[in-house]
Design a protein around this motif. Structure first.
Motif, PDB file in Angstrom:
ATOM      1  N   SER A  46       6.210   3.479   1.693  1.00 23.96           N
ATOM      2  CA  SER A  46       6.998   2.405   1.100  1.00 23.96           C
ATOM      3  C   SER A  46       8.200   2.059   1.979  1.00 23.96           C
ATOM      4  N   ASP A  49       7.065   0.234   5.175  1.00 18.95           N
ATOM      5  CA  ASP A  49       6.770  -1.178   4.919  1.00 18.95           C
ATOM      6  C   ASP A  49       8.054  -2.006   4.923  1.00 18.95           C
ATOM      7  N   THR A  50       9.112  -1.479   4.331  1.00 18.56           N
ATOM      8  CA  THR A  50      10.392  -2.189   4.307  1.00 18.56           C
ATOM      9  C   THR A  50      10.978  -2.277   5.713  1.00 18.56           C
ATOM     10  N   LYS A  53       9.276  -5.044   7.853  1.00 23.92           N
ATOM     11  CA  LYS A  53       9.732  -6.409   7.593  1.00 23.92           C
ATOM     12  C   LYS A  53      11.056  -6.673   8.291  1.00 23.92           C
ATOM     13  N   SER A 319      17.287  -0.404   3.102  1.00 21.56           N
ATOM     14  CA  SER A 319      16.457  -1.538   2.693  1.00 21.56           C
ATOM     15  C   SER A 319      17.272  -2.703   2.159  1.00 21.56           C
TER      16      SER A 319
END
Length: 362
Positions: A46, A49-50, A53, A319
């Motif tokens: 998780s 993935d952040t 980006k 994040s």
């Protein structure tokens, strides 16, 4: 692992700055359960993935492929194991990945920068030696090693001393059979000689005795092992039937004692240097002393932050967004590069009321 070996490990990480692309740093706390691998993988994925980006907004999107490859290969190696680690840190570049377990629970966070984020790993290595544990009872003993926060049972590596001709001691009946020749002092001498020869003289690690008070006293009168650390002993309930029960909890207790003692000792070290007029907590003086290679030990409060003023570099730290780079990270890199020490302390153990101080070489 000796302290100088850990300092060398930190310095070796500096080579990552010469790799292609920025250094991506990921810190993740670990689930304390032994069967934590699946949950930890989910948490790391998780966060990755952040990070992806944010990375692809700042750099060419295709550059991420190499980072993704390194991370996924590492995640395939994650297996459940006996450890007292509370987190991990991953340093990833276009060319390589370095991963270390942490003895504290870090924030779930990521950053990417041309400069290595060194303070999290400094905090890990500064006061935590590898150590051995001798779980001792009157008719049984077990040895465990704690290496890089992993707890390792010594049974797979060493023979039973009571059935071995390699103990360099007189023949004695196995005390577990309660024979008539069983003499407790000779038993503790036998254990001491065995552990010293097969463990301490090989690893040269601190040896912590885990026993009830009476058995520990008998062992201390018999031992000639220079690696025994008496002020870190752990008292074991006399009702415990098997040496080595609750090994994880005991290892954590010993580990925390080493860390706490190391953190508290820095005030005495600083006060001694202060008496010799070899300290400063003036930030401008510290900056100049770092450039002049005068800092023997740079002491930084945990989570201290000074905004970078040199190049306006933006560093993603979590994040939720980004902020300018921490100047203290660059300062620590300078000191380490000149073979000085860097210490990260909780506020309660800082030697002065300032967030940064230094012990000077001259």
């Amino acid at each position: 692992m000796a302290k100088h070996d850990k300092k060398d490990q930190i310095k070796n990480l500096l080579d990552l700055e010469s790799d292609n692309g920025p250094v991506l740093t990921i810190t993740v706390p670990l689930d304390p359960k032994e069967d934590n691998t699946r949950r930890d993988n989910t948490q790391i994925n998780s966060l990755v993935d952040t990070a992806k980006k944010a990375f692809q907004k700042q750099y060419k999107p295709e550059l991420w492929n190499a980072y993704d490859f390194q991370i996924k290969n590492y995640l395939k190696t994650l297996q459940p194991k006996s450890t007292i680690a509370k987190g991990i840190i991953m340093y990833v570049t276009n060319d390589s990945i370095e991963v270390a377990q942490l003895n504290y629970a870090p924030q779930t966070a990521f950053s990417f920068s041309d400069r290595l984020q060194i303070l999290p790993i400094v905090r890990q290595y500064q006061f935590v030696p590898d150590f051995d544990m001798l779980f001792l009872q009157r008719d049984d003993f077990k040895v465990f090693h704690v290496n890089d926060l992993n707890v390792i049972d010594d049974d797979t590596d060493t023979p039973d001393p009571f059935n071995s001709d390699k103990t360099e001691t007189e023949t004695q009946d196995d005390p577990r059979k309660n024979g008539a020749k069983w003499d407790t002092h000779e038993y503790y001498e036998l254990v001491d000689k065995y552990v010293q020869k097969h463990v301490s003289n090989k690893d040269h690690n601190p040896l912590v005795v885990v026993a009830n008070a009476e058995d520990e006293g008998r062992f201390n009168r018999a031992t000639h092992n220079p690696y025994v650390v008496e002020d870190k002993h752990v008292e074991m309930d006399a009702a415990v039937k098997n040496a080595g029960e609750n090994v994880q909890e005991v290892a954590q207790t010993i580990h925390d004692n080493f860390v706490s003692d190391g953190e508290k000792s820095m005030k005495n070290v600083y006060d001694k240097a202060d008496g010799a007029k070899k300290t400063t907590d003036d930030y401008d003086q510290i900056l100049k002393a770092a450039i002049d290679d005068r800092i023997a030990n740079l002491i930084i409060q945990q989570d201290a932050y000074v905004e970078s003023k040199d190049n306006g570099e933006d560093v993603e730290v979590n994040s939720e967004g980004s902020r300018p780079a921490n100047e203290l990270n660059s300062l620590a890199l300078t000191v380490l590069g000149l073979d000085g020490d860097v210490t990260v302390l909780p506020a309660s153990d800082m030697p002065t009321d300032k967030k940064v101080s230094a012990i000077l070489r001259w």
